[in-house]
Design an enzyme around this catalytic site. Structure first.
Site, PDB file in Angstrom:
ATOM      1  N   GLY A 139      25.435  56.497  32.636  1.00  0.00           N
ATOM      2  CA  GLY A 139      25.407  57.931  32.358  1.00  0.00           C
ATOM      3  C   GLY A 139      24.552  58.730  33.316  1.00  0.00           C
ATOM      4  O   GLY A 139      24.132  59.848  33.001  1.00  0.00           O
ATOM      5  N   MET A 179      31.620  41.048  34.934  1.00  0.00           N
ATOM      6  CA  MET A 179      31.720  40.925  33.473  1.00  0.00           C
ATOM      7  C   MET A 179      32.560  39.708  33.120  1.00  0.00           C
ATOM      8  O   MET A 179      33.583  39.447  33.769  1.00  0.00           O
ATOM      9  CB  MET A 179      32.366  42.180  32.878  1.00  0.00           C
ATOM     10  N   GLY A 202      28.423  55.867  38.687  1.00  0.00           N
ATOM     11  CA  GLY A 202      29.846  55.550  38.717  1.00  0.00           C
ATOM     12  C   GLY A 202      30.695  56.772  38.958  1.00  0.00           C
ATOM     13  O   GLY A 202      30.945  57.183  40.093  1.00  0.00           O
ATOM     14  N   SER A 203      31.115  57.398  37.861  1.00  0.00           N
ATOM     15  CA  SER A 203      32.010  58.555  37.979  1.00  0.00           C
ATOM     16  C   SER A 203      31.333  59.748  38.635  1.00  0.00           C
ATOM     17  O   SER A 203      32.010  60.595  39.229  1.00  0.00           O
ATOM     18  CB  SER A 203      32.533  58.964  36.592  1.00  0.00           C
ATOM     19  N   ASP A 253      29.471  45.194  39.266  1.00  0.00           N
ATOM     20  CA  ASP A 253      29.327  44.706  37.895  1.00  0.00           C
ATOM     21  C   ASP A 253      30.268  43.543  37.644  1.00  0.00           C
ATOM     22  O   ASP A 253      31.492  43.711  37.634  1.00  0.00           O
ATOM     23  CB  ASP A 253      29.637  45.823  36.897  1.00  0.00           C
ATOM     24  N   HIS A 302      25.235  42.951  39.492  1.00  0.00           N
ATOM     25  CA  HIS A 302      24.748  42.947  38.108  1.00  0.00           C
ATOM     26  C   HIS A 302      25.613  41.970  37.309  1.00  0.00           C
ATOM     27  O   HIS A 302      26.804  42.222  37.076  1.00  0.00           O
ATOM     28  CB  HIS A 302      24.857  44.371  37.544  1.00  0.00           C
ATOM     29  N   SER A 332      28.626  52.639  41.766  1.00  0.00           N
ATOM     30  CA  SER A 332      29.193  51.494  41.055  1.00  0.00           C
ATOM     31  C   SER A 332      30.678  51.367  41.343  1.00  0.00           C
ATOM     32  O   SER A 332      31.466  52.262  41.026  1.00  0.00           O
ATOM     33  CB  SER A 332      28.971  51.644  39.547  1.00  0.00           C
ATOM     34  N   MET A 373      19.315  49.422  31.406  1.00  0.00           N
ATOM     35  CA  MET A 373      20.619  49.937  30.989  1.00  0.00           C
ATOM     36  C   MET A 373      20.397  51.156  30.090  1.00  0.00           C
ATOM     37  O   MET A 373      19.736  51.058  29.053  1.00  0.00           O
ATOM     38  CB  MET A 373      21.404  48.865  30.239  1.00  0.00           C
ATOM     39  N   HIS A 414      26.930  48.858  44.043  1.00  0.00           N
ATOM     40  CA  HIS A 414      26.627  48.167  42.789  1.00  0.00           C
ATOM     41  C   HIS A 414      27.894  47.492  42.281  1.00  0.00           C
ATOM     42  O   HIS A 414      28.936  48.140  42.103  1.00  0.00           O
ATOM     43  CB  HIS A 414      26.111  49.175  41.761  1.00  0.00           C
ATOM     44  N   MET A 417      26.727  40.686  34.118  1.00  0.00           N
ATOM     45  CA  MET A 417      26.834  40.899  32.667  1.00  0.00           C
ATOM     46  C   MET A 417      27.553  39.685  32.086  1.00  0.00           C
ATOM     47  O   MET A 417      28.688  39.782  31.591  1.00  0.00           O
ATOM     48  CB  MET A 417      27.616  42.173  32.361  1.00  0.00           C
ATOM     49  N   ASP A 433      21.015  52.286  35.129  1.00  0.00           N
ATOM     50  CA  ASP A 433      22.479  52.211  35.141  1.00  0.00           C
ATOM     51  C   ASP A 433      23.022  52.721  33.815  1.00  0.00           C
ATOM     52  O   ASP A 433      22.710  52.170  32.759  1.00  0.00           O
ATOM     53  CB  ASP A 433      22.902  50.748  35.360  1.00  0.00           C
TER      54      ASP A 433
END
Length: 213
Positions: free
Chosen positions: A175, A35, A195-196, A33, A64, A6, A135, A31, A66, A173
């Site tokens: 955690g 927003m 992501g992280s 996002d 994605h 991400s 999610m 990915h 959002m 997506d």
């Protein structure tokens, strides 16, 4: 298992080199996002940034949305040669129309579901969609902890897809890390957004490999 790092977790001051790093590290998608500050409280980036990234990588774009009114982004995403587009069932009153809007532009159409949204909301249109994005955190913020009940939701969705006799990928997506990746695969996930757990590591290739269970 496909891995979609991400971009939201990357260093925005050097996006081109971040994209090159994960591409060389073996990522399957990037990915993205989008927003709008309304459907979710944060703002991220839009089509102009995504367009500028197209020349920096050959990775397929997994966008994605959002956002409310996701249809407003489709022309721009088509022009960016986007591969996959997901939108939220919670944000769109005419879901069938939106799915065909995306597919008619040559892009894969996916439905995104918030953690508290029932699978029953996509029961009628499951046969016509190309993928489902579950999610496993509440959308709008990076770095959140995985919601455990997402595993059962993924397993039930996987069972429904098998009952249909179709091959509909389940993307997850929120955690995602090397500890829960095996559990997500067992539940039925086939695309992991990270992501992280990718961009937060010095060795991105090793981080991607650790997720590819």
């Amino acid at each position: 298992m496909k891995i979609a790092p991400s971009l939201l977790a990357s260093d925005f001051s050097k996006l081109a080199s971040e994209l090159k790093d994960i591409e060389q590290g073996g990522a399957d998608y990037i990915h993205l996002d989008v927003m709008d500050g309304h459907f979710v409280p944060n703002l991220s980036f839009g089509v102009p940034v995504i367009s500028s990234l197209r020349k920096c990588t050959s990775l397929p774009f997994d966008v994605h949305l959002m956002t409310y009114h996701p249809e407003a982004y489709l022309d721009g995403l088509e022009a960016c040669h986007t591969h996959m587009v997901s939108f939220h069932v919670e944000a769109v009153p005419h879901v069938d129309r939106m799915i065909h809007n995306i597919q008619d532009r040559g892009m894969k159409a996916g439905i995104a579901l918030n953690p508290g949204t029932s699978l029953s909301t996509i029961e009628e249109i499951l046969p016509i969609i190309d993928f489902v994005l579950i999610m496993s955190v509440n959308p709008g913020f990076g770095g959140q902890k995985f919601i455990p009940y997402s595993l059962d939701k993924i397993a039930r969705l996987s069972a429904s897809i098998r009952k249909l006799g179709k091959d509909i990928p389940i993307e997850v997506d929120g955690g995602v890390n090397k500890d829960n990746a095996p559990l997500l695969k067992k539940a039925g996930a086939s695309i992991l957004v990270a992501g992280s757990s990718v961009f937060g590591k010095e060795d991105r290739a090793a981080a991607i490999k650790a997720l590819r269970v």
